[in-house]
Design an enzyme around this catalytic site. Structure first.
Site, PDB file in Angstrom:
ATOM      1  N   LEU A  20       0.806  -1.225   0.000  1.00 30.14           N
ATOM      2  CA  LEU A  20       0.000   0.000   0.000  1.00 30.14           C
ATOM      3  C   LEU A  20       0.840   1.276   0.000  1.00 30.14           C
ATOM      4  O   LEU A  20       0.294   2.355  -0.185  1.00 30.14           O
ATOM      5  CB  LEU A  20      -0.914  -0.004   1.235  1.00 30.14           C
ATOM      6  CG  LEU A  20      -1.907  -1.176   1.332  1.00 30.14           C
ATOM      7  CD1 LEU A  20      -2.677  -1.118   2.647  1.00 30.14           C
ATOM      8  CD2 LEU A  20      -2.880  -1.165   0.161  1.00 30.14           C
ATOM      9  N   SER A  21       2.148   1.152   0.255  1.00 29.02           N
ATOM     10  CA  SER A  21       2.970   2.359   0.459  1.00 29.02           C
ATOM     11  C   SER A  21       3.924   2.606  -0.696  1.00 29.02           C
ATOM     12  O   SER A  21       5.059   2.109  -0.694  1.00 29.02           O
ATOM     13  CB  SER A  21       3.778   2.226   1.754  1.00 29.02           C
ATOM     14  OG  SER A  21       3.083   2.736   2.841  1.00 29.02           O
ATOM     15  N   GLY A  23       6.785   4.136  -2.704  1.00 27.88           N
ATOM     16  CA  GLY A  23       8.011   4.798  -2.234  1.00 27.88           C
ATOM     17  C   GLY A  23       8.681   4.045  -1.094  1.00 27.88           C
ATOM     18  O   GLY A  23       9.812   4.345  -0.733  1.00 27.88           O
ATOM     19  N   ASN A  24       7.960   3.062  -0.538  1.00 29.67           N
ATOM     20  CA  ASN A  24       8.501   2.201   0.517  1.00 29.67           C
ATOM     21  C   ASN A  24       8.844   0.875  -0.169  1.00 29.67           C
ATOM     22  O   ASN A  24       7.961   0.088  -0.526  1.00 29.67           O
ATOM     23  CB  ASN A  24       7.423   2.056   1.603  1.00 29.67           C
ATOM     24  CG  ASN A  24       7.722   0.984   2.639  1.00 29.67           C
ATOM     25  OD1 ASN A  24       8.525   0.101   2.428  1.00 29.67           O
ATOM     26  ND2 ASN A  24       7.027   1.073   3.764  1.00 29.67           N
ATOM     27  N   ALA A  26      10.301  -1.961   0.626  1.00 28.29           N
ATOM     28  CA  ALA A  26       9.986  -3.259   1.234  1.00 28.29           C
ATOM     29  C   ALA A  26       8.511  -3.580   1.046  1.00 28.29           C
ATOM     30  O   ALA A  26       8.145  -4.707   0.682  1.00 28.29           O
ATOM     31  CB  ALA A  26      10.338  -3.240   2.721  1.00 28.29           C
ATOM     32  N   GLU A 170       3.975  13.161   9.162  1.00 22.08           N
ATOM     33  CA  GLU A 170       4.182  11.747   9.493  1.00 22.08           C
ATOM     34  C   GLU A 170       4.804  11.575  10.878  1.00 22.08           C
ATOM     35  O   GLU A 170       5.344  10.529  11.219  1.00 22.08           O
ATOM     36  CB  GLU A 170       5.017  11.080   8.399  1.00 22.08           C
ATOM     37  CG  GLU A 170       4.434  11.292   7.011  1.00 22.08           C
ATOM     38  CD  GLU A 170       3.739  10.083   6.390  1.00 22.08           C
ATOM     39  OE1 GLU A 170       4.029   8.960   6.786  1.00 22.08           O
ATOM     40  OE2 GLU A 170       2.883  10.303   5.491  1.00 22.08           O
ATOM     41  N   HIS A 238      10.916   8.102   5.088  1.00 24.30           N
ATOM     42  CA  HIS A 238      10.933   8.894   6.327  1.00 24.30           C
ATOM     43  C   HIS A 238      12.394   9.153   6.686  1.00 24.30           C
ATOM     44  O   HIS A 238      13.264   8.316   6.426  1.00 24.30           O
ATOM     45  CB  HIS A 238      10.302   8.136   7.497  1.00 24.30           C
ATOM     46  CG  HIS A 238       8.816   7.953   7.397  1.00 24.30           C
ATOM     47  ND1 HIS A 238       8.182   6.774   7.719  1.00 24.30           N
ATOM     48  CD2 HIS A 238       7.845   8.808   7.034  1.00 24.30           C
ATOM     49  CE1 HIS A 238       6.874   6.906   7.562  1.00 24.30           C
ATOM     50  NE2 HIS A 238       6.641   8.136   7.130  1.00 24.30           N
ATOM     51  N   ASP A 240      13.722   8.798   9.477  1.00 20.25           N
ATOM     52  CA  ASP A 240      14.270   7.802  10.418  1.00 20.25           C
ATOM     53  C   ASP A 240      14.770   6.542   9.730  1.00 20.25           C
ATOM     54  O   ASP A 240      15.192   5.594  10.379  1.00 20.25           O
ATOM     55  CB  ASP A 240      13.280   7.493  11.557  1.00 20.25           C
ATOM     56  CG  ASP A 240      12.047   6.712  11.112  1.00 20.25           C
ATOM     57  OD1 ASP A 240      11.934   6.378   9.916  1.00 20.25           O
ATOM     58  OD2 ASP A 240      11.196   6.440  11.982  1.00 20.25           O
ATOM     59  N   ASN A 349       7.411  -4.855   5.662  1.00 19.48           N
ATOM     60  CA  ASN A 349       6.564  -3.733   5.240  1.00 19.48           C
ATOM     61  C   ASN A 349       7.289  -2.398   5.442  1.00 19.48           C
ATOM     62  O   ASN A 349       6.665  -1.337   5.449  1.00 19.48           O
ATOM     63  CB  ASN A 349       5.259  -3.725   6.040  1.00 19.48           C
ATOM     64  CG  ASN A 349       4.090  -4.261   5.219  1.00 19.48           C
ATOM     65  OD1 ASN A 349       4.116  -4.198   3.988  1.00 19.48           O
ATOM     66  ND2 ASN A 349       3.064  -4.752   5.884  1.00 19.48           N
ATOM     67  N   CYS A 355      10.745   2.409  13.818  1.00 22.43           N
ATOM     68  CA  CYS A 355       9.374   2.710  13.359  1.00 22.43           C
ATOM     69  C   CYS A 355       8.347   2.227  14.362  1.00 22.43           C
ATOM     70  O   CYS A 355       7.259   2.781  14.471  1.00 22.43           O
ATOM     71  CB  CYS A 355       9.061   1.995  12.047  1.00 22.43           C
ATOM     72  SG  CYS A 355      10.140   2.409  10.697  1.00 22.43           S
TER      73      CYS A 355
HETATM   74  O1  SUG Z   1       4.106   4.116   6.303  1.00 22.23           O
HETATM   75  N1  SUG Z   1       4.474   0.674   5.816  1.00 22.23           N
HETATM   76  C1  SUG Z   1       4.715   1.844   6.640  1.00 22.23           C
HETATM   77  C2  SUG Z   1       6.055   1.754   7.319  1.00 22.23           C
HETATM   78  C3  SUG Z   1       6.244   2.850   8.304  1.00 22.23           C
HETATM   79  C4  SUG Z   1       7.616   2.892   8.828  1.00 22.23           C
HETATM   80  N2  SUG Z   1       7.735   3.941   9.769  1.00 22.23           N
HETATM   81  C5  SUG Z   1       8.801   4.700   9.946  1.00 22.23           C
HETATM   82  N3  SUG Z   1       9.772   4.774   9.058  1.00 22.23           N
HETATM   83  N4  SUG Z   1       8.849   5.438  10.989  1.00 22.23           N
HETATM   84  C6  SUG Z   1       4.614   3.113   5.797  1.00 22.23           C
HETATM   85  O2  SUG Z   1       5.059   3.091   4.647  1.00 22.23           O
HETATM   86  C7  SUG Z   1       3.111  -0.792   4.437  1.00 22.23           C
HETATM   87  C8  SUG Z   1       1.743  -1.424   4.534  1.00 22.23           C
HETATM   88  C9  SUG Z   1       1.409  -2.300   3.352  1.00 22.23           C
HETATM   89  O3  SUG Z   1       1.963  -2.111   2.275  1.00 22.23           O
HETATM   90  O4  SUG Z   1       0.515  -3.161   3.517  1.00 22.23           O
HETATM   91  C10 SUG Z   1       3.243   0.432   5.329  1.00 22.23           C
HETATM   92  O5  SUG Z   1       2.290   1.123   5.574  1.00 22.23           O
END
Ligand code: SUG
Length: 420
Positions: A20-21, A23-24, A26, A170, A238, A240, A349, A355
């Protein structure tokens, strides 16, 4: 006594990999994988116990109700909770996955916290984060506000609602505080992202400025610092993920900030004892930093006054990072020990040890004791998780009404057992 308390999010029963994220990296790369919510929550609890074992104060926050039928009703689905979920899942599976996300586990995004010593009115201020840049996270803030108002109901605290959604916020993941000791006045550093890169910038400068105003921070001790586009583009959604601070130490990647030189000069001026442990790209590339989550570690002061890093196992398993850490503790710097914890389910995730926790500097006796952890409570939480959390959630399972019932029932059992 004023001390730092880490509030970890208990990982909820719907923890899953729905990608769902944006740019993330993982989150994106584990799309469609089968999650293990029970293991996830037990891994999180083991990390909390480990921190307590180091002599640190530990709290926890409850998972929010998922699937979130209230949110789906706001979006026009009608009927009982189960009917609302069935209609949403049939009509818009992605929207329904957003309503199921256990993302409130990452409490570093719950709020930004300014300890009393920094705030004009002498109270500890918390501003709930709107998380408006990611749909699945934008539904957290009303329930997070309710929970934080319960935990921090004492007049020693001021808990603010989220800033308007126009400006993405955030929370503590984009906020660092440097100080000679936790209870002393500090320098608060707000890190924001600028649009125009490959991935969305999730922290808006105006949101950070609003939080600083609301908390009554002294402008001369407040810094607003841009993330480097290279870091965001490499997957540092983020700050962090590329930097962490504790008391007088800032541990950061060389490419974390757009202008690291200016930040170092400001810190030297405002807090002469500040030590910046900067990791050069020649030792650890941005890609390895993000893959290993080296900086998403908890940098903590242990009871003997020295500092330790609590890192994810992925840092141990990444050769250049492990080599860097070995040389770090062999040297004479302020970080004297490294500890590795297993939080793989959350890591998949994009959520590492840092986090999963929200730091609050306060007197524990001013906090609702239900949110503070000890070994006996951790045992009870683990038993509850073992009894009620699903073992696995595969990509096809989110539409299963039995899973929704199990998740709601698990939360009800938790609330009843801990008298919330
Ligand atoms: O917001 N992952 C979170 C991870 C948050 C990490 N927090 C910090 N760095 N402080 C996010 O991207 C993935 C959920 C999914 O894809 O099902 C997610 O929301």
């Amino acid at each position: 006594m004023i001390r730092e308390i880490n509030f970890d999010g208990l990982i909820g029963p719907t923890h899953n990999y729905a990608a769902l994220s944006f740019g993330n990296l993982a989150s994106a790369s584990n799309q469609g994988a089968t999650s293990r919510p029970r293991d996830a929550a037990l891994q999180g609890l083991a990390k909390m116990r480990f921190a307590m074992g180091l002599g640190l104060a530990q709290g926890f926050l409850l998972p929010l109700e998922r699937p979130n039928a209230t949110w789906l009703r706001q979006l026009g689905f009608a009927g009982s909770d189960a009917q609302v979920c069935a209609a949403a899942h049939a009509g818009d599976p992605r929207l329904f996955a957003q309503a199921c996300s256990a993302s409130s586990m990452w409490t570093a995004n719950a709020a930004t916290v300014s300890p009393a010593a920094d705030c004009a009115d002498g109270r500890t201020h918390l501003s709930v984060a709107n998380l408006s840049r990611m749909t699945h996270r934008s539904l957290e803030h009303p329930d997070t506000l309710a929970q934080l108002r319960l935990a921090f109901a004492n007049p020693a605290f001021a808990v603010h609602e989220a800033v308007p959604a126009t400006f993405g916020d955030e929370g503590a993941a984009n906020h660092m505080r440097l100080t000679s000791a936790h209870g002393d006045v500090g320098v608060e550093v707000f890190v924001y992202g600028e649009e125009g890169g490959k991935f969305p910038a999730r922290q808006n400068r105006r949101a950070s400025e609003a939080v600083a105003r609301r908390h009554g921070l002294a402008p001369e001790r407040t810094l607003f610092v841009a993330q480097s586009t290279a870091a965001i583009d490499a997957g540092a959604f983020h700050n962090d993920v590329v930097a962490v601070a504790n008391e007088h130490v800032l541990f950061a990647h060389e490419q974390a900030f757009a202008d690291a030189g200016a930040l170092k000069a400001d810190l030297a001026r405002l807090l002469p004892e500040a030590v910046v442990v900067e990791v050069p790209a020649s030792a650890v590339s941005l890609a390895d930093a993000i893959r290993s989550y080296l900086f998403n570690s908890q940098l903590v002061t242990v009871p003997d006054g020295s500092m330790a890093l609590i890192l994810p196992m992925e840092s141990h398993d990444c050769a250049p990072v492990k080599a860097y850490l070995d040389s770090l503790v062999a040297g004479n710097g302020p970080i004297r020990a490294v500890h590795y914890v297993q939080v793989r389910e959350s890591m998949r995730n994009g959520g590492g040890p840092a986090c999963l926790r929200l730091r609050v500097v306060a007197d524990p006796s001013t906090i609702d004791p239900r949110f503070l952890l000890d070994d006996a409570k951790a045992d009870r939480l683990a038993a509850l998780v073992t009894a009620h959390w699903p073992e696995t959630i595969g990509p096809g399972d989110l539409g299963n009404p039995a899973l929704w019932e199990q998740a709601w029932q698990a939360r009800r059992a938790l609330l009843a057992a801990f008298e919330f």
